[in-house]
Design a protein around this motif. Sequence first.
Motif, PDB file in Angstrom:
ATOM      1  N   PHE A  30       0.761  -1.096   0.081  1.00 14.71           N
ATOM      2  CA  PHE A  30      -0.068  -0.085   0.006  1.00 14.71           C
ATOM      3  C   PHE A  30       0.802   1.132   0.027  1.00 14.71           C
ATOM      4  CE2 PHE A  30      -2.102   3.467   2.381  1.00 14.71           C
ATOM      5  CZ  PHE A  30      -3.377   3.316   1.566  1.00 14.71           C
ATOM      6  N   ARG A  31       0.533   2.196  -0.949  1.00 13.08           N
ATOM      7  CA  ARG A  31       1.225   3.370  -0.876  1.00 13.08           C
ATOM      8  C   ARG A  31       0.265   4.461  -1.105  1.00 13.08           C
ATOM      9  NH1 ARG A  31       4.173   0.111  -4.884  1.00 13.08           N
ATOM     10  NH2 ARG A  31       6.358   0.105  -4.261  1.00 13.08           N
ATOM     11  N   ASP A  32       0.253   5.504  -0.033  1.00 12.82           N
ATOM     12  CA  ASP A  32      -0.572   6.522   0.117  1.00 12.82           C
ATOM     13  C   ASP A  32      -0.868   7.355  -1.138  1.00 12.82           C
ATOM     14  OD1 ASP A  32      -1.582   6.451   2.631  1.00 12.82           O
ATOM     15  OD2 ASP A  32       0.374   7.338   3.189  1.00 12.82           O
ATOM     16  N   PRO A  33       0.200   7.845  -2.121  1.00  9.86           N
ATOM     17  CA  PRO A  33      -0.180   8.387  -3.445  1.00  9.86           C
ATOM     18  C   PRO A  33      -1.098   7.579  -4.221  1.00  9.86           C
ATOM     19  CG  PRO A  33       2.135   8.582  -2.686  1.00  9.86           C
ATOM     20  CD  PRO A  33       1.500   7.496  -1.955  1.00  9.86           C
ATOM     21  N   ASP A  34      -1.049   6.258  -4.231  1.00  7.10           N
ATOM     22  CA  ASP A  34      -1.720   5.426  -5.472  1.00  7.10           C
ATOM     23  C   ASP A  34      -2.314   4.261  -4.743  1.00  7.10           C
ATOM     24  OD1 ASP A  34      -0.893   6.670  -7.735  1.00  7.10           O
ATOM     25  OD2 ASP A  34       0.856   6.656  -6.937  1.00  7.10           O
ATOM     26  N   SER A  40      -4.677  -5.729  -1.892  1.00  9.02           N
ATOM     27  CA  SER A  40      -5.226  -5.720  -0.663  1.00  9.02           C
ATOM     28  C   SER A  40      -5.944  -4.511  -0.417  1.00  9.02           C
ATOM     29  CB  SER A  40      -4.244  -5.659   0.480  1.00  9.02           C
ATOM     30  OG  SER A  40      -3.877  -6.969   0.786  1.00  9.02           O
ATOM     31  N   ASN A  41      -5.696  -3.344  -0.938  1.00  4.56           N
ATOM     32  CA  ASN A  41      -6.531  -2.072  -0.616  1.00  4.56           C
ATOM     33  C   ASN A  41      -7.715  -2.064  -1.410  1.00  4.56           C
ATOM     34  OD1 ASN A  41      -6.910   0.554   0.792  1.00  4.56           O
ATOM     35  ND2 ASN A  41      -7.018   1.077  -1.301  1.00  4.56           N
ATOM     36  N   TRP A  66       0.351  -7.466   7.044  1.00  2.00           N
ATOM     37  CA  TRP A  66       1.806  -7.408   6.800  1.00  2.00           C
ATOM     38  C   TRP A  66       1.892  -7.625   5.399  1.00  2.00           C
ATOM     39  CZ3 TRP A  66       4.538 -10.905   3.714  1.00  2.00           C
ATOM     40  CH2 TRP A  66       5.674 -10.959   3.957  1.00  2.00           C
ATOM     41  N   LEU A  67       1.047  -7.846   4.266  1.00  2.00           N
ATOM     42  CA  LEU A  67       1.180  -7.832   3.155  1.00  2.00           C
ATOM     43  C   LEU A  67       1.219  -6.451   2.584  1.00  2.00           C
ATOM     44  CD1 LEU A  67      -1.547 -10.676   1.869  1.00  2.00           C
ATOM     45  CD2 LEU A  67       0.932 -10.681   1.522  1.00  2.00           C
ATOM     46  N   MET A  68       0.494  -5.528   3.058  1.00  2.00           N
ATOM     47  CA  MET A  68       0.227  -4.083   2.807  1.00  2.00           C
ATOM     48  C   MET A  68       1.549  -3.290   3.042  1.00  2.00           C
ATOM     49  SD  MET A  68      -3.666  -3.454   2.914  1.00  2.00           S
ATOM     50  CE  MET A  68      -3.977  -1.878   2.239  1.00  2.00           C
ATOM     51  N   ASP A  69       2.261  -3.893   4.265  1.00  2.00           N
ATOM     52  CA  ASP A  69       3.381  -3.077   4.855  1.00  2.00           C
ATOM     53  C   ASP A  69       4.539  -3.043   3.709  1.00  2.00           C
ATOM     54  OD1 ASP A  69       5.334  -1.964   6.167  1.00  2.00           O
ATOM     55  OD2 ASP A  69       5.219  -3.240   7.660  1.00  2.00           O
ATOM     56  N   PRO A  70       4.844  -1.738   3.275  1.00  2.00           N
ATOM     57  CA  PRO A  70       5.913  -1.379   2.144  1.00  2.00           C
ATOM     58  C   PRO A  70       7.161  -1.966   2.547  1.00  2.00           C
ATOM     59  CG  PRO A  70       4.623   0.526   2.701  1.00  2.00           C
ATOM     60  CD  PRO A  70       4.451  -0.327   3.502  1.00  2.00           C
ATOM     61  N   ALA A  71       7.507  -2.220   3.833  1.00  2.00           N
ATOM     62  CA  ALA A  71       8.834  -2.635   4.241  1.00  2.00           C
ATOM     63  C   ALA A  71       8.935  -4.102   3.967  1.00  2.00           C
ATOM     64  CB  ALA A  71       8.848  -2.547   5.719  1.00  2.00           C
TER      65      ALA A  71
END
Length: 378
Positions: A30-34, A40-41, A66-71
């Motif tokens: 997940f990235r805030d700009p897109d 998942s989102n 966990w899947l959405m965490d960019p790290a």
Amino acid sequence: MSPELSAISCPLNCHKDVQLAVGTNFRYTFRDPDPILSYSNLQKTLGDPSRNLEQLSSGTGTMEDWLMDPANGVDHILTNGQLWPTVTMTVGEVKRFRILNAATIEVLEIKFKELVGCEMMVLAWDGIYVDAPYRTHMVVLSGGARVDVAVRCWFSGDFTMTTVMAPENDPILASEYWQMRFDQDLLTLHVEEKAAVFELEHFPTSLPAHPWYYRDLRTVADSEIDGRFVLEFGPEHEVNREHFKDAAYNRYKYRVGTIQEWYVINTEQLKPHPLHIHVNHFQVISYNEYTHPWGALHPVNKTKSAYYDLQGNLCDQQFLHFAHNLDWPTSNPPNFKYHGHHNRSRDDIPGYIPLGEWRDTINVPPLGSMTIRFVADR
């Protein structure tokens, strides 16, 4: 169908016919700009009942978290539902790869990572054969596009089919469009030595003729064109400055059997816009000089747009749902970085479509306008 084409095609030689669907349903990050790019989102937004909501054993959240965490870097595209599958060939063998970009808006720029060893020859785009096969080092597929390429390798070993953010395609795909472009491997092509004496298989040299409704429309007289329509894309995901209403709201109608000419405009300065027309394939006639207003999102609001002329002046005439209550800059010249598609040398840029080819899915370049024609055959 020629013997060389039949030799790599179903129904007689399906073992030579390799079908590849490249999809983005493993892009979980997940990235805030897109946010739309996160699978998942998207699941969360649509209320998908098959979300990954099981709790992690660490007690730190759900698998979805966990899947959405960019790290964690879970941002992959898959080929036939697999991460980096293997396709096997032998040296000198020709196979037909039918590649589908199963993404929505993401673009694939497909090539072999190795500079030598394997080669591709284009046979068809979007299910329509090209006039004559041609070699290429890269094929560029917008979301939903399909391409058929004949593939042959000269050496044994492992070769990588990959998609890259190729700088050579920046004039049409925009380097700023990085969210929709990839540097990722798609599959491994494992090439084995032949057990018997080496025998080179040949690429097809001729292709089936087009039916009458795919005849060349580039030279038809104006009197033969029955209808003309302008299609303008704006920064709010609107068409002709209107959002989609419902399937019964028709902006334009035409009769079966008529020749139609559409003038397609992308008013965005730093982003290509995909175009897909259902039912009818169309022929790409020209890239035109861009002289139209350009669309800009509000610098603070970021969701509402206005139109400016190419000198940067706010247009007097806007559109029905224009946000008059916002404080719009009165001077806003566009970025001309990608302007000028009509007079750019396009032959060496794979992202541009050769004039005369038939497609049903294309990218209209930033500050770009194109003319397409088709026969309404059904």
